[in-house]
Scaffold this motif. Structure first.
Motif, mmCIF file in Angstrom:
data_model
loop_
_atom_site.group_PDB
_atom_site.id
_atom_site.type_symbol
_atom_site.label_atom_id
_atom_site.label_comp_id
_atom_site.label_asym_id
_atom_site.label_seq_id
_atom_site.Cartn_x
_atom_site.Cartn_y
_atom_site.Cartn_z
ATOM 1 N N ILE A 214 35.611 54.595 35.366
ATOM 2 C CA ILE A 214 35.996 53.639 36.411
ATOM 3 C C ILE A 214 34.766 52.970 37.000
ATOM 4 C CG2 ILE A 214 37.013 53.450 38.722
ATOM 5 C CD1 ILE A 214 39.016 55.616 37.878
ATOM 6 N N SER A 215 33.719 53.729 37.269
ATOM 7 C CA SER A 215 32.481 53.162 37.821
ATOM 8 C C SER A 215 31.849 52.187 36.843
ATOM 9 C CB SER A 215 31.496 54.282 38.158
ATOM 10 O OG SER A 215 31.970 55.075 39.216
ATOM 11 N N TYR A 216 31.848 52.541 35.567
ATOM 12 C CA TYR A 216 31.273 51.665 34.542
ATOM 13 C C TYR A 216 32.013 50.329 34.496
ATOM 14 C CZ TYR A 216 30.636 49.687 29.886
ATOM 15 O OH TYR A 216 30.420 48.813 28.849
ATOM 16 N N ILE A 217 33.343 50.380 34.467
ATOM 17 C CA ILE A 217 34.133 49.147 34.398
ATOM 18 C C ILE A 217 33.904 48.292 35.643
ATOM 19 C CG2 ILE A 217 36.490 48.230 34.377
ATOM 20 C CD1 ILE A 217 37.272 50.710 32.702
ATOM 21 N N ASP A 218 33.863 48.939 36.797
ATOM 22 C CA ASP A 218 33.679 48.178 38.029
ATOM 23 C C ASP A 218 32.306 47.521 38.065
ATOM 24 O OD1 ASP A 218 34.967 47.522 40.645
ATOM 25 O OD2 ASP A 218 33.111 48.402 41.407
ATOM 26 N N GLN A 219 31.289 48.241 37.610
ATOM 27 C CA GLN A 219 29.940 47.685 37.609
ATOM 28 C C GLN A 219 29.815 46.527 36.630
ATOM 29 O OE1 GLN A 219 26.892 50.592 36.876
ATOM 30 N NE2 GLN A 219 25.246 49.082 36.776
ATOM 31 N N GLU A 220 30.465 46.638 35.486
ATOM 32 C CA GLU A 220 30.347 45.625 34.448
ATOM 33 C C GLU A 220 31.220 44.399 34.704
ATOM 34 O OE1 GLU A 220 28.308 45.553 31.666
ATOM 35 O OE2 GLU A 220 27.335 47.200 32.737
ATOM 36 N N ALA A 221 32.387 44.594 35.318
ATOM 37 C CA ALA A 221 33.304 43.454 35.447
ATOM 38 C C ALA A 221 34.222 43.524 36.655
ATOM 39 C CB ALA A 221 34.163 43.325 34.176
ATOM 40 N N GLY A 222 34.581 44.699 37.116
ATOM 41 C CA GLY A 222 35.576 44.811 38.184
ATOM 42 C C GLY A 222 35.125 44.229 39.499
ATOM 43 N N GLY A 223 33.868 44.455 39.842
ATOM 44 C CA GLY A 223 33.293 43.858 41.042
ATOM 45 C C GLY A 223 33.967 44.244 42.348
ATOM 46 N N GLY A 224 34.696 45.351 42.358
ATOM 47 C CA GLY A 224 35.328 45.781 43.599
ATOM 48 C C GLY A 224 36.498 44.932 44.041
ATOM 49 N N THR A 225 37.086 44.145 43.120
ATOM 50 C CA THR A 225 38.213 43.293 43.483
ATOM 51 C C THR A 225 39.444 43.655 42.656
ATOM 52 O OG1 THR A 225 37.929 41.511 41.854
ATOM 53 C CG2 THR A 225 36.531 41.435 43.821
ATOM 54 N N PHE A 226 40.585 43.681 43.308
ATOM 55 C CA PHE A 226 41.818 44.025 42.614
ATOM 56 C C PHE A 226 42.239 42.940 41.631
ATOM 57 C CE2 PHE A 226 42.413 47.234 45.938
ATOM 58 C CZ PHE A 226 42.888 48.291 45.171
ATOM 59 N N ARG A 227 41.857 41.706 41.869
ATOM 60 C CA ARG A 227 42.223 40.662 40.897
ATOM 61 C C ARG A 227 41.578 40.946 39.547
ATOM 62 N NH1 ARG A 227 41.351 34.482 42.346
ATOM 63 N NH2 ARG A 227 43.173 34.903 43.629
ATOM 64 N N MET A 228 40.271 41.286 39.565
ATOM 65 C CA MET A 228 39.614 41.599 38.309
ATOM 66 C C MET A 228 40.169 42.880 37.705
ATOM 67 S SD MET A 228 37.638 39.272 37.273
ATOM 68 C CE MET A 228 36.883 40.216 35.946
ATOM 69 N N TRP A 229 40.471 43.862 38.541
ATOM 70 C CA TRP A 229 41.038 45.101 38.012
ATOM 71 C C TRP A 229 42.430 44.860 37.431
ATOM 72 C CZ3 TRP A 229 39.350 49.701 36.546
ATOM 73 C CH2 TRP A 229 38.063 50.081 36.942
ATOM 74 N N SER A 230 43.201 43.951 38.023
ATOM 75 C CA SER A 230 44.500 43.593 37.455
ATOM 76 C C SER A 230 44.314 42.966 36.082
ATOM 77 C CB SER A 230 45.234 42.615 38.374
ATOM 78 O OG SER A 230 45.590 43.211 39.590
ATOM 79 N N LYS A 231 43.337 42.081 35.987
ATOM 80 C CA LYS A 231 43.071 41.392 34.717
ATOM 81 C C LYS A 231 42.623 42.383 33.645
ATOM 82 C CE LYS A 231 40.844 37.580 35.317
ATOM 83 N NZ LYS A 231 39.746 36.577 35.459
ATOM 84 N N ILE A 232 41.676 43.245 34.001
ATOM 85 C CA ILE A 232 41.162 44.234 33.053
ATOM 86 C C ILE A 232 42.274 45.179 32.613
ATOM 87 C CG2 ILE A 232 39.608 46.218 32.835
ATOM 88 C CD1 ILE A 232 37.748 44.656 34.844
ATOM 89 N N THR A 233 43.069 45.644 33.581
ATOM 90 C CA THR A 233 44.167 46.564 33.264
ATOM 91 C C THR A 233 45.160 45.921 32.303
ATOM 92 O OG1 THR A 233 43.944 47.601 35.444
ATOM 93 C CG2 THR A 233 46.009 47.976 34.257
ATOM 94 N N HIS A 234 45.472 44.653 32.544
ATOM 95 C CA HIS A 234 46.416 43.931 31.681
ATOM 96 C C HIS A 234 45.874 43.855 30.258
ATOM 97 C CE1 HIS A 234 48.967 40.623 30.235
ATOM 98 N NE2 HIS A 234 49.775 40.912 31.237
ATOM 99 N N HIS A 235 44.597 43.511 30.104
ATOM 100 C CA HIS A 235 44.001 43.432 28.768
ATOM 101 C C HIS A 235 44.001 44.795 28.078
ATOM 102 C CE1 HIS A 235 42.698 39.295 28.472
ATOM 103 N NE2 HIS A 235 42.122 39.344 29.668
ATOM 104 N N ILE A 236 43.617 45.835 28.805
ATOM 105 C CA ILE A 236 43.541 47.160 28.197
ATOM 106 C C ILE A 236 44.920 47.636 27.751
ATOM 107 C CG2 ILE A 236 43.100 49.601 28.705
ATOM 108 C CD1 ILE A 236 40.657 48.738 30.286
ATOM 109 N N LEU A 237 45.933 47.410 28.550
ATOM 110 C CA LEU A 237 47.286 47.812 28.161
ATOM 111 C C LEU A 237 47.723 47.099 26.889
ATOM 112 C CD1 LEU A 237 49.038 47.877 31.657
ATOM 113 C CD2 LEU A 237 48.545 49.854 30.199
ATOM 114 N N GLU A 238 47.412 45.790 26.789
ATOM 115 C CA GLU A 238 47.756 45.047 25.575
ATOM 116 C C GLU A 238 46.973 45.566 24.381
ATOM 117 O OE1 GLU A 238 50.090 42.616 25.015
ATOM 118 O OE2 GLU A 238 50.785 43.271 26.989
#
Length: 274
Positions: A214-238
């Motif tokens: 989780i820390s790795y993903i946030d540092q690389e792309a999540g940026g502490g925002t739920f919008r980015m986490w929503s986007k990342i989660t959607h891609h990973i699920l697909e």
């Protein structure tokens, strides 16, 4: 949820569920500090029939949090306005005319129009929520202030300005406007410890993920925002569905990060590592 502006804007905002970015299935509202603070601030603003400002960068959950808080208010009292481009006072007048379901033709003269709106707004304790208020000019803010100033007692409308940094700057730099703001709330990205605390509750995908991932993903792309986490989660699920995976791992996370991170950002990181 913090203001990721993960929310979309329903017409009947007072009675609608805020939507997650990309309509992410199984996502949950997380009672973050920012969401709880926004709920408290909005309730206090409504109780005081005051004007308040909720501001911050895009993607931090401002609109989502406001919509979540406004669910506690009678839907027919909430007038939710959003303009995609820079509005004029006339645009605001016309939108209020429509949302108030006023009959007949809109008055052509501004003073007559304003008199109609003031009279209509005084009938009930409305909540005026202006989203994307960074689009507002000083004249638009002054127009809303004028409507609010002329309100009386318990039927004076409560006003919420929700927007980016420009919303804050315009209001703050005008003493007549700034002095009337009851509460200022700035939305900021989640701190790393907040990410570790909140993301496992945000979606089942992350419930058993390691803190390191989780820390790795946030540092690389999540940026502490739920919008980015929503986007990342959607891609990973697909990606997991296509690959027949049952658990998220670093490989699928790297694949999703490459998809969501702008190319120039990727190139800058590659240059920094040389």
């Amino acid at each position: 949820m913090t203001d990721t502006d993960t929310g979309t804007v329903p017409a009947d905002a007072g009675g609608a569920e805020p939507d997650f970015y990309l309509n992410l299935a199984d996502a949950r509202i997380v009672a973050t500090e920012a969401l709880l603070e926004a709920g408290e601030n909005i309730a206090d603003t409504i109780d005081a029939h005051a004007m308040s400002c909720i501001y911050g960068d895009a993607g931090l959950g401002k609109t989502f949090s406001v919509l979540a808080a406004l669910k506690e208010v009678a839907a027919d009292l909430v007038l939710f306005l959003q303009f995609r481009s820079r509005p004029t006072p006339r645009d605001i007048r016309m939108e209020l005319f429509t949302l108030l379901n006023l009959e007949g033709k809109p008055p052509s003269h501004p003073s007559e129009f304003d008199h109609l709106l003031k009279r209509s707004l005084a009938r009930r304790p409305y909540v005026l929520a202006f989203d994307e208020a960074q689009q507002f000019s000083r004249e638009c803010f002054e127009f809303v202030r004028h409507l609010w100033d002329t309100g009386k007692g318990k039927n004076r409308p409560a006003v919420l300005f929700i927007g980016g940094e420009e919303c804050y700057k315009t209001l703050y730099n005008e003493p007549a406007l700034a002095s009337r703001i009851y509460i200022w709330q700035e939305f900021t990205p989640m701190e790393p410890e907040e990410v570790l605390r909140n993301i496992p509750h945000f979606h089942p995908l992350w419930a058993n993920a390691s803190p390191e991932l989780i820390s790795y993903i946030d540092q690389e792309a999540g940026g502490g925002t739920f919008r980015m986490w929503s986007k990342i989660t959607h891609h990973i699920l697909e990606g997991m569905k296509r690959r027949g995976l049952t658990e998220v791992d670093e490989n699928i996370a790297r694949w999703a990060i490459r998809r969501v991170r702008p190319p120039r950002q990727r190139h800058r990181r590659e240059d920094d590592n040389r």
